[in-house]
Motif scaffolding. Structure first.
Motif, PDB file in Angstrom:
ATOM      1  N   GLU A   1      -9.374 -56.026  -7.005  1.00  0.00           N
ATOM      2  CA  GLU A   1     -10.079 -55.754  -5.808  1.00  0.00           C
ATOM      3  C   GLU A   1      -9.140 -56.473  -4.674  1.00  0.00           C
ATOM      4  O   GLU A   1      -9.143 -55.935  -3.602  1.00  0.00           O
ATOM      5  CB  GLU A   1     -11.335 -56.294  -5.917  1.00  0.00           C
ATOM      6  CG  GLU A   1     -12.450 -55.613  -6.545  1.00  0.00           C
ATOM      7  CD  GLU A   1     -13.595 -56.337  -7.013  1.00  0.00           C
ATOM      8  OE1 GLU A   1     -14.545 -55.683  -7.563  1.00  0.00           O
ATOM      9  OE2 GLU A   1     -13.730 -57.433  -6.830  1.00  0.00           O
TER      10      GLU A   1
ATOM     11  N   LEU B   1      -7.341 -54.956  -1.281  1.00  0.00           N
ATOM     12  CA  LEU B   1      -7.318 -55.261   0.048  1.00  0.00           C
ATOM     13  C   LEU B   1      -6.129 -55.543   0.683  1.00  0.00           C
ATOM     14  O   LEU B   1      -5.973 -55.226   1.906  1.00  0.00           O
ATOM     15  CB  LEU B   1      -8.309 -56.787   0.227  1.00  0.00           C
ATOM     16  CG  LEU B   1      -9.737 -56.580  -0.153  1.00  0.00           C
ATOM     17  CD1 LEU B   1     -10.473 -58.074  -0.213  1.00  0.00           C
ATOM     18  CD2 LEU B   1     -10.357 -56.039   1.253  1.00  0.00           C
TER      19      LEU B   1
ATOM     20  N   THR C   1     -16.452 -61.760  -4.040  1.00  0.00           N
ATOM     21  CA  THR C   1     -15.693 -60.725  -3.894  1.00  0.00           C
ATOM     22  C   THR C   1     -16.369 -59.581  -4.649  1.00  0.00           C
ATOM     23  O   THR C   1     -16.570 -58.471  -4.008  1.00  0.00           O
ATOM     24  CB  THR C   1     -14.445 -60.976  -4.445  1.00  0.00           C
ATOM     25  OG1 THR C   1     -13.634 -62.009  -3.752  1.00  0.00           O
ATOM     26  CG2 THR C   1     -13.432 -59.489  -4.223  1.00  0.00           C
TER      27      THR C   1
ATOM     28  N   ILE D   1     -19.532 -58.442  -2.677  1.00  0.00           N
ATOM     29  CA  ILE D   1     -19.447 -57.900  -1.361  1.00  0.00           C
ATOM     30  C   ILE D   1     -19.138 -56.215  -1.727  1.00  0.00           C
ATOM     31  O   ILE D   1     -19.468 -55.449  -0.705  1.00  0.00           O
ATOM     32  CB  ILE D   1     -18.192 -58.355  -0.713  1.00  0.00           C
ATOM     33  CG1 ILE D   1     -18.523 -59.695   0.123  1.00  0.00           C
ATOM     34  CG2 ILE D   1     -17.859 -57.462   0.646  1.00  0.00           C
ATOM     35  CD1 ILE D   1     -17.674 -60.762   0.446  1.00  0.00           C
ATOM     36  N   CYS D   2     -18.708 -55.788  -3.000  1.00  0.00           N
ATOM     37  CA  CYS D   2     -18.510 -54.608  -3.351  1.00  0.00           C
ATOM     38  C   CYS D   2     -19.763 -53.680  -3.139  1.00  0.00           C
ATOM     39  O   CYS D   2     -19.717 -52.596  -2.880  1.00  0.00           O
ATOM     40  CB  CYS D   2     -17.811 -54.345  -4.784  1.00  0.00           C
ATOM     41  SG  CYS D   2     -16.177 -55.139  -4.772  1.00  0.00           S
TER      42      CYS D   2
ATOM     43  N   VAL E   1     -20.480 -52.356   0.321  1.00  0.00           N
ATOM     44  CA  VAL E   1     -19.567 -51.638   0.640  1.00  0.00           C
ATOM     45  C   VAL E   1     -19.763 -50.276  -0.058  1.00  0.00           C
ATOM     46  O   VAL E   1     -19.690 -49.057   0.562  1.00  0.00           O
ATOM     47  CB  VAL E   1     -18.049 -52.150   0.381  1.00  0.00           C
ATOM     48  CG1 VAL E   1     -17.111 -51.007   0.399  1.00  0.00           C
ATOM     49  CG2 VAL E   1     -17.753 -53.135   1.341  1.00  0.00           C
ATOM     50  N   ALA E   2     -20.191 -50.412  -1.239  1.00  0.00           N
ATOM     51  CA  ALA E   2     -20.373 -49.079  -2.185  1.00  0.00           C
ATOM     52  C   ALA E   2     -21.618 -48.365  -1.580  1.00  0.00           C
ATOM     53  O   ALA E   2     -21.526 -46.993  -1.417  1.00  0.00           O
ATOM     54  CB  ALA E   2     -20.594 -49.548  -3.649  1.00  0.00           C
TER      55      ALA E   2
ATOM     56  N   TYR F   1     -22.845 -48.153   1.576  1.00  0.00           N
ATOM     57  CA  TYR F   1     -22.234 -47.613   2.721  1.00  0.00           C
ATOM     58  C   TYR F   1     -21.268 -46.376   2.468  1.00  0.00           C
ATOM     59  O   TYR F   1     -21.240 -45.213   3.312  1.00  0.00           O
ATOM     60  CB  TYR F   1     -21.807 -48.556   3.841  1.00  0.00           C
ATOM     61  CG  TYR F   1     -23.000 -49.241   4.394  1.00  0.00           C
ATOM     62  CD1 TYR F   1     -23.809 -48.473   5.347  1.00  0.00           C
ATOM     63  CD2 TYR F   1     -23.118 -50.521   4.249  1.00  0.00           C
ATOM     64  CE1 TYR F   1     -25.061 -49.236   5.777  1.00  0.00           C
ATOM     65  CE2 TYR F   1     -24.302 -51.310   4.913  1.00  0.00           C
ATOM     66  CZ  TYR F   1     -25.110 -50.722   5.439  1.00  0.00           C
ATOM     67  OH  TYR F   1     -26.148 -51.445   5.936  1.00  0.00           O
ATOM     68  N   MET F   2     -20.391 -46.452   1.624  1.00  0.00           N
ATOM     69  CA  MET F   2     -19.764 -45.475   1.238  1.00  0.00           C
ATOM     70  C   MET F   2     -20.289 -44.216   0.651  1.00  0.00           C
ATOM     71  O   MET F   2     -20.228 -43.275   1.179  1.00  0.00           O
ATOM     72  CB  MET F   2     -18.521 -45.745   0.313  1.00  0.00           C
ATOM     73  CG  MET F   2     -17.574 -46.848   0.964  1.00  0.00           C
ATOM     74  SD  MET F   2     -16.186 -47.473  -0.130  1.00  0.00           S
ATOM     75  CE  MET F   2     -15.152 -46.126   0.097  1.00  0.00           C
TER      76      MET F   2
ATOM     77  N   GLY G   1     -17.457 -44.760  -3.648  1.00  0.00           N
ATOM     78  CA  GLY G   1     -18.350 -45.641  -3.512  1.00  0.00           C
ATOM     79  C   GLY G   1     -19.133 -46.124  -4.694  1.00  0.00           C
ATOM     80  O   GLY G   1     -19.279 -47.253  -5.199  1.00  0.00           O
TER      81      GLY G   1
ATOM     82  N   ILE H   1     -16.497 -48.014  -6.683  1.00  0.00           N
ATOM     83  CA  ILE H   1     -16.632 -49.688  -5.984  1.00  0.00           C
ATOM     84  C   ILE H   1     -17.732 -50.374  -6.688  1.00  0.00           C
ATOM     85  O   ILE H   1     -17.464 -51.413  -6.916  1.00  0.00           O
ATOM     86  CB  ILE H   1     -16.420 -49.533  -4.662  1.00  0.00           C
ATOM     87  CG1 ILE H   1     -14.995 -49.003  -4.167  1.00  0.00           C
ATOM     88  CG2 ILE H   1     -16.745 -50.896  -3.912  1.00  0.00           C
ATOM     89  CD1 ILE H   1     -14.686 -48.837  -2.671  1.00  0.00           C
TER      90      ILE H   1
END
Length: 142
Positions: free
Chosen positions: A30, A34, A91, A94-95, A98-99, A101-102, A113, A116
């Motif tokens: 990850e 980034l 970290t 936070i995935c 993010v997953a 919203y993807m 998504g 992730i």
């Protein structure tokens, strides 16, 4: 052969649980992702693909710096340093948003998504297993 030369050589990480190694590897992956995204953002800004040159350069730099912390945390976990677990769990946590919203954006992002999110969940579970906790918080000799 002397007794000193026939003694087994300790293998680094031999007593490290597989879950801790997996959690560190996922965190390093990850962090590397980034860093790649940040560098790509800066290169695209410099190459003229962006209309907001300074914003993309600065944003890319921030993303690179955000990627360095998980890389350092993964290295610390592989060395058995307990401080690396908190940034690694953060970290991986936070995935999850993010997953989400993807996933919501649809199209090809659904698969990305899902991947992730899966990495994030596996990383969290691997880092919080009792064996990982015992390996990091057990009293060490020497």
């Amino acid at each position: 052969m002397t007794a000193e030369s026939s003694a087994p050589v300790p293998v680094p990480g031999a007593d490290r649980p597989a879950a801790l190694t997996a959690g560190a590897a996922i965190t390093a992956l990850e962090g590397a992702a980034l860093v790649v995204v940040g560098v790509w953002d800066m290169v695209s800004a410099v190459s003229g693909d962006s209309k907001q040159l300074a914003l993309n350069e600065f944003g890319g730099l921030v993303i690179v710096l955000l990627g360095v912390l998980p890389l350092l945390a993964a290295r610390a976990l592989l060395k058995g340093r307990r401080w690396g677990r908190s940034p690694a769990v953060l970290t991986n946590s936070i995935c999850l948003p993010v997953a989400y919203y993807m996933w919501q954006s649809g199209g090809a992002m659904v698969a990305v998504g899902a991947a992730i999110g899966l990495f994030g969940l596996v990383g969290i579970v691997a880092l919080l297993t009792p064996k990982s906790t015992a390996a990091l918080y057990a009293p060490h000799e020497g």
